[in-house]
Design a protein around this motif. Structure first.
Motif, PDB file in Angstrom:
ATOM      1  N   ALA A   1      64.275  73.239 127.547  1.00 37.06           N
ATOM      2  CA  ALA A   1      65.446  73.953 127.039  1.00 37.06           C
ATOM      3  C   ALA A   1      65.542  73.821 125.518  1.00 37.06           C
ATOM      4  CB  ALA A   1      66.716  73.429 127.705  1.00 37.06           C
ATOM      5  N   LYS A   2      65.298  72.628 125.010  1.00 35.39           N
ATOM      6  CA  LYS A   2      65.318  72.421 123.554  1.00 35.39           C
ATOM      7  C   LYS A   2      64.209  73.214 122.869  1.00 35.39           C
ATOM      8  CE  LYS A   2      67.347  67.812 123.638  1.00 35.39           C
ATOM      9  NZ  LYS A   2      67.107  66.381 123.426  1.00 35.39           N
ATOM     10  N   ASP A   3      63.027  73.201 123.473  1.00 34.99           N
ATOM     11  CA  ASP A   3      61.896  73.934 122.883  1.00 34.99           C
ATOM     12  C   ASP A   3      62.138  75.437 122.877  1.00 34.99           C
ATOM     13  OD1 ASP A   3      60.642  71.533 122.435  1.00 34.99           O
ATOM     14  OD2 ASP A   3      59.152  71.758 124.034  1.00 34.99           O
ATOM     15  N   VAL A   4      62.696  75.970 123.966  1.00 34.29           N
ATOM     16  CA  VAL A   4      63.002  77.401 124.023  1.00 34.29           C
ATOM     17  C   VAL A   4      64.011  77.755 122.936  1.00 34.29           C
ATOM     18  CG1 VAL A   4      64.163  79.189 125.398  1.00 34.29           C
ATOM     19  CG2 VAL A   4      62.395  77.750 126.441  1.00 34.29           C
ATOM     20  N   ARG A   5      65.039  76.936 122.800  1.00 36.73           N
ATOM     21  CA  ARG A   5      66.059  77.177 121.773  1.00 36.73           C
ATOM     22  C   ARG A   5      65.419  77.216 120.381  1.00 36.73           C
ATOM     23  NH1 ARG A   5      69.116  72.748 122.267  1.00 36.73           N
ATOM     24  NH2 ARG A   5      69.942  73.550 124.208  1.00 36.73           N
ATOM     25  N   ARG A   6      64.562  76.261 120.103  1.00 37.52           N
ATOM     26  CA  ARG A   6      63.908  76.189 118.798  1.00 37.52           C
ATOM     27  C   ARG A   6      63.015  77.418 118.551  1.00 37.52           C
ATOM     28  NH1 ARG A   6      61.175  71.471 119.268  1.00 37.52           N
ATOM     29  NH2 ARG A   6      63.087  70.386 118.805  1.00 37.52           N
ATOM     30  N   LEU A   7      62.247  77.800 119.558  1.00 40.97           N
ATOM     31  CA  LEU A   7      61.379  78.970 119.404  1.00 40.97           C
ATOM     32  C   LEU A   7      62.185  80.246 119.170  1.00 40.97           C
ATOM     33  CD1 LEU A   7      58.763  78.168 122.171  1.00 40.97           C
ATOM     34  CD2 LEU A   7      58.341  78.197 119.711  1.00 40.97           C
ATOM     35  N   LEU A   8      63.308  80.383 119.870  1.00 41.60           N
ATOM     36  CA  LEU A   8      64.142  81.567 119.675  1.00 41.60           C
ATOM     37  C   LEU A   8      64.797  81.577 118.294  1.00 41.60           C
ATOM     38  CD1 LEU A   8      65.736  81.936 123.213  1.00 41.60           C
ATOM     39  CD2 LEU A   8      63.947  83.354 122.174  1.00 41.60           C
TER      40      LEU A   8
ATOM     41  N   SER B   1      56.490  81.203 128.942  1.00 45.00           N
ATOM     42  CA  SER B   1      55.799  80.113 129.624  1.00 45.00           C
ATOM     43  C   SER B   1      56.747  78.933 129.873  1.00 45.00           C
ATOM     44  CB  SER B   1      54.599  79.670 128.792  1.00 45.00           C
ATOM     45  OG  SER B   1      53.997  78.539 129.347  1.00 45.00           O
ATOM     46  N   LEU B   2      57.513  78.585 128.859  1.00 40.22           N
ATOM     47  CA  LEU B   2      58.461  77.482 128.997  1.00 40.22           C
ATOM     48  C   LEU B   2      59.564  77.815 129.990  1.00 40.22           C
ATOM     49  CD1 LEU B   2      58.754  76.309 125.296  1.00 40.22           C
ATOM     50  CD2 LEU B   2      57.834  74.981 127.207  1.00 40.22           C
ATOM     51  N   LEU B   3      60.030  79.060 129.982  1.00 34.55           N
ATOM     52  CA  LEU B   3      61.069  79.458 130.936  1.00 34.55           C
ATOM     53  C   LEU B   3      60.558  79.370 132.368  1.00 34.55           C
ATOM     54  CD1 LEU B   3      62.740  82.470 129.098  1.00 34.55           C
ATOM     55  CD2 LEU B   3      63.718  80.206 129.523  1.00 34.55           C
ATOM     56  N   SER B   4      59.308  79.730 132.564  1.00 30.80           N
ATOM     57  CA  SER B   4      58.712  79.623 133.892  1.00 30.80           C
ATOM     58  C   SER B   4      58.638  78.159 134.327  1.00 30.80           C
ATOM     59  CB  SER B   4      57.317  80.248 133.874  1.00 30.80           C
ATOM     60  OG  SER B   4      56.692  80.098 135.113  1.00 30.80           O
TER      61      SER B   4
ATOM     62  N   ARG C   1      55.419  87.047 116.385  1.00 26.69           N
ATOM     63  CA  ARG C   1      56.541  87.236 117.316  1.00 26.69           C
ATOM     64  C   ARG C   1      56.056  87.220 118.759  1.00 26.69           C
ATOM     65  NH1 ARG C   1      58.202  90.677 113.182  1.00 26.69           N
ATOM     66  NH2 ARG C   1      57.206  92.473 114.145  1.00 26.69           N
ATOM     67  N   GLN C   2      54.927  87.880 119.001  1.00 26.09           N
ATOM     68  CA  GLN C   2      54.383  87.926 120.358  1.00 26.09           C
ATOM     69  C   GLN C   2      53.968  86.535 120.823  1.00 26.09           C
ATOM     70  OE1 GLN C   2      54.374  90.698 122.378  1.00 26.09           O
ATOM     71  NE2 GLN C   2      53.913  89.151 123.913  1.00 26.09           N
ATOM     72  N   ALA C   3      53.371  85.752 119.933  1.00 23.95           N
ATOM     73  CA  ALA C   3      52.968  84.392 120.284  1.00 23.95           C
ATOM     74  C   ALA C   3      54.195  83.542 120.623  1.00 23.95           C
ATOM     75  CB  ALA C   3      52.177  83.760 119.140  1.00 23.95           C
ATOM     76  N   LEU C   4      55.254  83.685 119.845  1.00 25.09           N
ATOM     77  CA  LEU C   4      56.489  82.945 120.123  1.00 25.09           C
ATOM     78  C   LEU C   4      57.076  83.355 121.475  1.00 25.09           C
ATOM     79  CD1 LEU C   4      58.163  83.015 116.586  1.00 25.09           C
ATOM     80  CD2 LEU C   4      57.305  80.992 117.774  1.00 25.09           C
ATOM     81  N   MET C   5      57.114  84.657 121.729  1.00 29.01           N
ATOM     82  CA  MET C   5      57.679  85.140 122.986  1.00 29.01           C
ATOM     83  C   MET C   5      56.823  84.717 124.182  1.00 29.01           C
ATOM     84  SD  MET C   5      60.573  86.409 122.546  1.00 29.01           S
ATOM     85  CE  MET C   5      60.735  86.939 124.236  1.00 29.01           C
ATOM     86  N   ASP C   6      55.507  84.718 124.013  1.00 34.49           N
ATOM     87  CA  ASP C   6      54.638  84.265 125.102  1.00 34.49           C
ATOM     88  C   ASP C   6      54.930  82.810 125.443  1.00 34.49           C
ATOM     89  OD1 ASP C   6      53.445  86.749 125.232  1.00 34.49           O
ATOM     90  OD2 ASP C   6      51.629  86.146 124.149  1.00 34.49           O
TER      91      ASP C   6
END
Length: 69
Positions: free
Chosen positions: A25-32, A53-56, A44-49
């Motif tokens: 959750a922390k990593d997703v927040r940081r990437l967003l 992956s983290l959400l999965s 942007r695509q690399a970040l979204m990929d």
């Protein structure tokens, strides 16, 4: 989260899954947060990929935690 009266059958696995949920959750927040600052569509695509992956992984960990209770 609420406290349970009885421990799970595998408290180590539960702790690992809880740690995974918190970390992802922390990593997703940081990437967003970084997404608007991406300099290229490739970045942007690399970040979204990575977010996907983290959400999965996050969803899988939460489902396993739910199955333990």
């Amino acid at each position: 989260m609420s406290e349970r009266f009885l421990p799970t059958e595998d408290p180590v696995m539960e702790a690992v899954l809880q740690w995974t949920v918190e970390r992802d959750a922390k990593d997703v927040r940081r990437l967003l947060e970084w997404l608007p600052e991406a300099r290229s569509s490739r970045e942007r695509q690399a970040l979204m990929d990575r977010v996907r992956s983290l959400l999965s992984e996050l969803e899988e960990a939460m489902n396993k935690l739910d199955a333990m209770h």
